[in-house]
Every structure is written in structure tokens, then in C-alpha cells.
Motif scaffolding. Structure first.
Motif, PDB file in Angstrom:
ATOM      1  N   GLU A  74       0.865  -1.203   0.000  1.00 42.57           N
ATOM      2  CA  GLU A  74       0.000   0.000   0.000  1.00 42.57           C
ATOM      3  C   GLU A  74       0.887   1.235   0.000  1.00 42.57           C
ATOM      4  OE1 GLU A  74      -2.703  -1.117  -0.637  1.00 42.57           O
ATOM      5  OE2 GLU A  74      -3.334  -2.739   0.671  1.00 42.57           O
ATOM      6  N   GLY A  75       1.318   1.604  -1.211  1.00 41.63           N
ATOM      7  CA  GLY A  75       2.203   2.774  -1.262  1.00 41.63           C
ATOM      8  C   GLY A  75       2.503   3.149  -2.690  1.00 41.63           C
ATOM      9  N   THR A  76       3.609   3.847  -2.861  1.00 35.71           N
ATOM     10  CA  THR A  76       3.934   4.347  -4.214  1.00 35.71           C
ATOM     11  C   THR A  76       5.450   4.343  -4.427  1.00 35.71           C
ATOM     12  OG1 THR A  76       4.200   6.615  -3.402  1.00 35.71           O
ATOM     13  CG2 THR A  76       1.981   5.984  -4.138  1.00 35.71           C
ATOM     14  N   GLU A  77       5.824   4.406  -5.689  1.00 35.52           N
ATOM     15  CA  GLU A  77       7.190   4.809  -6.083  1.00 35.52           C
ATOM     16  C   GLU A  77       7.106   6.230  -6.648  1.00 35.52           C
ATOM     17  OE1 GLU A  77       6.121   1.584  -6.865  1.00 35.52           O
ATOM     18  OE2 GLU A  77       7.171   1.059  -5.028  1.00 35.52           O
ATOM     19  N   THR A  78       5.971   6.511  -7.302  1.00 31.85           N
ATOM     20  CA  THR A  78       5.741   7.890  -7.753  1.00 31.85           C
ATOM     21  C   THR A  78       4.353   8.297  -7.271  1.00 31.85           C
ATOM     22  OG1 THR A  78       5.301   9.359  -9.621  1.00 31.85           O
ATOM     23  CG2 THR A  78       4.928   7.007  -9.997  1.00 31.85           C
ATOM     24  N   ASP A  79       4.243   9.510  -6.774  1.00 36.16           N
ATOM     25  CA  ASP A  79       2.941  10.001  -6.329  1.00 36.16           C
ATOM     26  C   ASP A  79       2.166  10.644  -7.465  1.00 36.16           C
ATOM     27  OD1 ASP A  79       4.504  10.629  -3.245  1.00 36.16           O
ATOM     28  OD2 ASP A  79       2.813   9.256  -3.557  1.00 36.16           O
ATOM     29  N   ALA A  80       2.698  10.485  -8.658  1.00 33.85           N
ATOM     30  CA  ALA A  80       1.993  11.058  -9.827  1.00 33.85           C
ATOM     31  C   ALA A  80       0.709  10.289 -10.101  1.00 33.85           C
ATOM     32  CB  ALA A  80       2.904  11.000 -11.051  1.00 33.85           C
TER      33      ALA A  80
END
Ligand code: DIG
Ligand code: MN
Ligand code: MN
Length: 389
Positions: free
Chosen positions: A143-149
Motif C-alpha cells: 500500500e504505497g507508491t514509487e511515484t505520487d503522480a
């Protein structure tokens, strides 16, 4: 060697199937140890002296098992539990290994994945309860990101909230005697994982519909990865009545999640954690979410499991010595000296109390002159830990 370092059921030491079942695979190398069956792992843990065993759904039942295969696996597992007396205090869902979850489970941008994650968790909760679990852990590894785009942090939080509200309602609807424990981790396997610390989880729990049945499962390595004091996080959770479970291990700062044997890296941090749990009378599982070094074979896995429990018991004895040490206790009495003259200003507010406090004369210079004997106290603690006292 004193037998007091030998684990007993009342110590409530538990291990996940995935811990002693770890085959040593890592991102840079394949497995070095053969995979053991859940039944073999139960017997290994019983021989080591554990009280309980935990599992992710797919640690026990492969994700592609048929219904008949599932029933046989569960029956064999129950038989091993009966034969050894081990219990299942906690269960959880693997929402991070399968490619379906590569962009998250409850927070995935794909609604089909979000629905599948709920489907999988409903069935995993049933399995956990069937085997006796009273605590259900949620670790949102993906539950997360590498890019918040591509993903809204706000919407992701709302999706996670809705999923947990739905699952709380399910447990209530099924009349399950079950508490949920949320486990934080700052990163890995995602570049950034949502709700990265135990403190963040405590804030999030307050926004849930059934916050009374949701607590935390702090993990030592995960707070250390974030550069935080693990015992402080545990104390905050305990103070909020939310320490529903705990993952014990160890971790060298600014490293990937090492899941090291408990007490093998930060003896002092481990001591203050054990001292805290014993001082407050924590009655939950002492769960070791860790694994043996990749360098070791099966004997090393057994030594790892025994070492986790042995170190906990040694530190438990050190905590008792700390409490019984006259010189340490005399210093603590000096440090916490209180003539009661300030009690008039503490506790509940009143207009009169504020007025008197505002008018009170303080000798600020004298306050600044008072030092504390922490150096002496800490050295006594080090002496105790090093066996020089
Ligand atoms: C990782 O620290 C996670 C998973 O191992 C599991 O979901 C949870 C339960 O201890 N901890
Ligand atoms: Mn970990
Ligand atoms: Mn964990």
C-alpha cells in the motif's frame, strides 16, 4: 546455565510460519534452505519451546490450492497443533506476494484488485478464526507508491479506511471474537508505504467506524528503519490501549528490513523494550517476526528461534535485576524527587488554578542549575547489561 532461560508456554513466545520457514531467498539470491511443510514447522517450533504459531493465509494454504487440498492441509495442521499443544494467536493475509497486488491491495487504483483483496481477506479471516486466532494483523506491504503522480494519498487513505470498516463489520456480523492490529512500515517493498509508523497508524485508527476493535502491531525493525525509538512507539500504543500485538526482531539503522534475531543488534533498545513490556504487564504474544541468516542451514534456523526466546528471557531477568538494584533505585528516587508543592497546579483545569499558577513566583535560575545523574544511571544500566553488576 540457569534453566530460567528456557521458554515456557506462559512466556507466550510465537513465530510466524514464514519466519522459521524462511528459505533464505533474497532479492539477490535464490533459496538456500529446503522449504518445510507447515506441519514440520509446527514440530520445529514445539521442539524449540514456542507457545504459538501464526500464519498468512498462503503460508498454510497455497493461493492456487483446490478446496480438497485446502481441507487436507488444514486438517493436517490442526492435527500437528493438537499433537504439540501449540496455539494460533494471530493470523493475517498475504496481500503483497501475488502480482495482482503489485500496485497495492486495498489502495490499488484497480477496483477489481481492491475487491479481490477484500474477497481474499474475508476468506483468510475465516481460516484464521477457524484455527483459533484472536488477533488479525494487517500489514500493507504494497500500500504505497514509487511515484505520487499516479495515486492520490488522500484517496488511498479513504480506500484503506473503507476496506477496514467493511472488514470490521464482517467480523462483527460473523460474531468473531477478533481484534485487528495494523502494522506500520516506512518503505520496502514499496518506495514509500502509506501510514509508515505506529504513530501514523494510531492517528488513522481514530478515523475508523469501529476504532474500538482496531489496534496496532508495532514491529521493532520497522520503527528502527524510520530512525525512531521502538519502545517509545510501543509506550504510546500501550497508553492508548492499542497494543494488540507486537513483532519483535532487530535491525541495523539505515538498512533494508533485516528482520534479525531479537536482541542481536541493539541490546540496549531490546532491554528497554522488554523492561517496558514486563513493567506494564503486557499479556499478549511475544511474536518474533524475523528469520535466520541466509548463511545458515536448518540447525541455524533452530538456533535462531531459540536465540530469540533466550535473549528475551535474559533481558527479562536483567529488567528484574534493574528493579531490585538498590543503587539504581536510589538514583531513580533522586531523579523523580517531588515535595508535592507543585501538585496544586496539575490535573484538571480550573479558572482559579490558572490564576494562581500565573501569579506564582518561579526561581528560573535555580531550575536551570538542577542537573540529573543520568550518566551514572546509564552506566549502571550498561554494567548490568554487560554482566559487570
Ligand atoms: C512484515 O513485517 C509483516 C508480515 O510478515 C506479516 O504480514 C506481519 C505479521 O507479523 N508482519
Ligand atoms: Mn519486518
Ligand atoms: Mn512484521
Amino acid at each position: 546455565m540457569p534453566s530460567s532461560y528456557l521458554p515456557r508456554p506462559e512466556h507466550k513466545f510465537t513465530f510466524g510460519l514464514w519466519t522459521v520457514g524462511n528459505t533464505g531467498a533474497d532479492p539477490f539470491g535464490k533459496a538456500v534452505r529446503s522449504a518445510l511443510t507447515p506441519v514440520e514447522l509446527v514440530h520445529l517450533l514445539a521442539e524449540a519451546g514456542a507457545w504459538g504459531v501464526n500464519f498468512h493465509d498462503n503460508d498454510l494454504v497455497p493461493i492456487d490450492a483446490t478446496a480438497a487440498e485446502r481441507d487436507k492441509i488444514v486438517a493436517d495442521f490442526k492435527q500437528a497443533l493438537d499433537a504439540t499443544g501449540l496455539v494460533v494467536p494471530m493470523a493475517t493475509t498475504n496481500l503483497f506476494s501475488d502480482p495482482a497486488f503489485r500496485d497495492g491491495a486495498f489502495t490499488s487504483n484497480d477496483p477489481k484488485v481492491r475487491a479481490y483483496a477484500l474477497h481474499k481477506t474475508l476468506r483468510a479471516i475465516d481460516l484464521g478464526v477457524e484455527l483459533g486466532a484472536k488477533v488479525y494483523v494487517f500489514w500493507g506491504g504494497r500500500e504505497g507508491t514509487e511515484t505520487d503522480a499516479g495515486k492520490s494519498a488522500l484517496e488511498s487513505g479513504q480506500r484503506f479506511r473503507e476496506a477496514l470498516n467493511f472488514l470490521c463489520e464482517y467480523a462483527i456480523d460473523q460474531k468473531y471474537d477478533l481484534k485487528f492490529a495494523l502494522e506500520a512500515k516506512p518503505n520496502e517493498p514499496r518506495g514509500d508505504i502509506y501510514l509508515p509508523t505506529t504513530g501514523a497508524m494510531l492517528g488513522f485508527i481514530a478515523t475508523l467506524d469501529h476504532s474500538e476493535m482496531v489496534g496496532v502491531n508495532p514491529e521493532m525493525a520497522h520503527e528502527h528503519m524510520a530512525g525512531l525509538n521502538f519502545m517509545h512507539a510501543v509506550a504510546q500504543a500501550w497508553g492508548a490501549g492499542k497494543l494488540f500485538h507486537i513483532d519483535l526482531n532487530d535491525q541495523n539503522y539505515a538498512r533494508y528490513d533485516q528482520d534479525l534475531r531479537f536482541g542481536s543488534q541493539n541490546v540496549k533498545a531490546a532491554f528497554f523494550l522488554v523492561k517496558f513490556l514486563e513493567d506494564v504487564g503486557y499479556a499478549g504474544s511475544r511474536h518474533f517476526d524475523a528469520h535466520a541468516y541466509r548463511t545458515d542451514n536448518l540447525d541455524g534456523v533452530k538456533a535462531f528461534a531459540k536465540g530469540c526466546m533466550r535473549t528475551y528471557l535474559i533481558l527479562k531477568e536483567k529488567a528484574e535485576q534493574f528493579k531490585a538494584d538498590a543503587e539504581i533505585q536510589a538514583l531513580l528516587a533522586e531523579i523523580n524527587a517531588d515535595d508535592g508543592s507543585m501538585n496544586q497546579f496539575f490535573g484538571l483545569y480550573s479558572t482559579g488554578k490558572a490564576a494562581v499558577l500565573k501569579a506564582h513566583e518561579f526561581d528560573r535560575l535555580a531550575l536551570g542549575k538542577r542537573g540529573q545523574p543520568y550518566e551514572k544511571l546509564d552506566q549502571l544500566t550498561i554494567d548490568l547489561l554487560l554482566g559487570a553488576r
